[in-house]
Write a protein that holds these residues in place. Structure first.
Motif, PDB file in Angstrom:
ATOM      1  N   LEU A   1     -46.186 -47.016 -14.544  1.00 44.36           N
ATOM      2  CA  LEU A   1     -44.813 -46.845 -15.027  1.00 44.36           C
ATOM      3  C   LEU A   1     -44.765 -45.893 -16.225  1.00 44.36           C
ATOM      4  O   LEU A   1     -43.860 -45.062 -16.337  1.00 44.36           O
ATOM      5  N   GLU A   2     -45.747 -46.027 -17.115  1.00 44.42           N
ATOM      6  CA  GLU A   2     -45.805 -45.152 -18.291  1.00 44.42           C
ATOM      7  C   GLU A   2     -46.137 -43.713 -17.896  1.00 44.42           C
ATOM      8  O   GLU A   2     -45.533 -42.761 -18.396  1.00 44.42           O
ATOM      9  N   ILE A   3     -47.113 -43.566 -16.991  1.00 39.05           N
ATOM     10  CA  ILE A   3     -47.533 -42.226 -16.570  1.00 39.05           C
ATOM     11  C   ILE A   3     -46.417 -41.526 -15.804  1.00 39.05           C
ATOM     12  O   ILE A   3     -46.197 -40.314 -15.964  1.00 39.05           O
ATOM     13  N   ASP A   4     -45.684 -42.273 -14.982  1.00 39.71           N
ATOM     14  CA  ASP A   4     -44.585 -41.676 -14.214  1.00 39.71           C
ATOM     15  C   ASP A   4     -43.553 -41.017 -15.119  1.00 39.71           C
ATOM     16  O   ASP A   4     -42.948 -40.006 -14.763  1.00 39.71           O
TER      17      ASP A   4
ATOM     18  N   TYR B   1     -55.583 -45.831 -23.700  1.00 40.62           N
ATOM     19  CA  TYR B   1     -55.447 -45.017 -22.484  1.00 40.62           C
ATOM     20  C   TYR B   1     -54.297 -44.022 -22.610  1.00 40.62           C
ATOM     21  O   TYR B   1     -54.443 -42.836 -22.300  1.00 40.62           O
ATOM     22  N   LEU B   2     -53.147 -44.495 -23.062  1.00 42.81           N
ATOM     23  CA  LEU B   2     -51.984 -43.611 -23.183  1.00 42.81           C
ATOM     24  C   LEU B   2     -52.187 -42.571 -24.280  1.00 42.81           C
ATOM     25  O   LEU B   2     -51.689 -41.442 -24.167  1.00 42.81           O
TER      26      LEU B   2
ATOM     27  N   LYS C   1     -44.199 -39.471 -17.752  1.00 49.50           N
ATOM     28  CA  LYS C   1     -44.795 -38.299 -18.389  1.00 49.50           C
ATOM     29  C   LYS C   1     -45.180 -37.199 -17.392  1.00 49.50           C
ATOM     30  O   LYS C   1     -45.620 -36.129 -17.792  1.00 49.50           O
ATOM     31  N   LYS C   2     -45.036 -37.447 -16.100  1.00 45.96           N
ATOM     32  CA  LYS C   2     -45.572 -36.517 -15.107  1.00 45.96           C
ATOM     33  C   LYS C   2     -44.957 -35.125 -15.174  1.00 45.96           C
ATOM     34  O   LYS C   2     -45.589 -34.142 -14.810  1.00 45.96           O
TER      35      LYS C   2
END
Length: 208
Positions: A123-126, A59-60, A128-129
């Motif tokens: 948490l991971e996406i935050d 996904y990441l 990278k936003k």
């Protein structure tokens, strides 16, 4: 991830990307099935996990690759020699359509990822936003010729209007062929011409 992925032929890499974008744009992270993604990609589930050790890593990777595509789009779209606001916008939309043609579900995936609520992924996406912006607004606004506008103060409002129109035009394009996409581009340009008549001074009202 397994570096063997990068040794795959480009068409197989593309299929693995598009399968993930399609499934993860249709379902939240927790409900998206890796078996369904493998079936969509026409590979076995075990082979999918050979390339990516788990669902989160896959996904990441999809997310980072999508952001790379968008960043590349920005670089190609902004032409500092073009000072006309509407020419810059049309060029950006044409480039965006090219991505949609090759990766139909990429933008839907990015949008769903932005609002993903599964804590481990969120948490991971935050983190990278900050790099998820889909247009270089400031860069365009620094290039364009403000003398063409009846009221230069309206430009930032106009930019927001244009982005809303663009999002509406591109919604539902996943299953369209290139000729239908070109029709959408032409429709968008007609709408831009209407806005141009409203915001530009009379002497600059040439056809887009």
């Amino acid at each position: 991830m397994n570096q063997a992925y990068f040794q795959l032929p480009s068409d197989k890499q593309k299929r693995l990307l598009n399968s993930g974008y399609k499934l993860f744009s249709s379902y939240p992270y927790k409900k998206a099935s890796m078996i369904a993604i493998a079936n969509e990609a026409d590979i076995s589930k075990s082979l999918l996990f050979y390339y990516f050790k788990n669902k989160k890593e896959y996904y990441l990777f999809l997310f980072d690759t999508a952001v790379d595509f968008v960043d590349e789009l920005k670089g190609k779209s902004i032409n500092k020699e073009i000072k006309d606001f509407f020419q810059q916008i049309n060029k950006t939309i044409e480039r965006r359509m090219e991505i949609i043609h090759d990766y139909p579900y990429l933008y839907k995936f990015i949008t769903r990822a932005y609002y993903e609520t599964f804590e481990d992924i969120k948490l991971e996406i935050d983190k990278k936003k900050k790099i998820m912006l889909q247009t270089k607004e400031e860069e365009i606004l620094n290039i364009i010729d403000y003398d063409k506008f009846k009221n230069p103060k309206d430009v930032e409002i106009l930019f927001d209007i244009v982005l809303s129109v663009a999002e509406g035009c591109m919604r539902g394009l996943e299953d369209l062929d290139i000729s239908k996409m070109q029709e959408k581009i032409n429709e968008f340009k007609v709408m831009m011409n209407c806005l141009k008549k409203y915001y530009y001074k009379e002497e600059y009202l040439t056809k887009l």
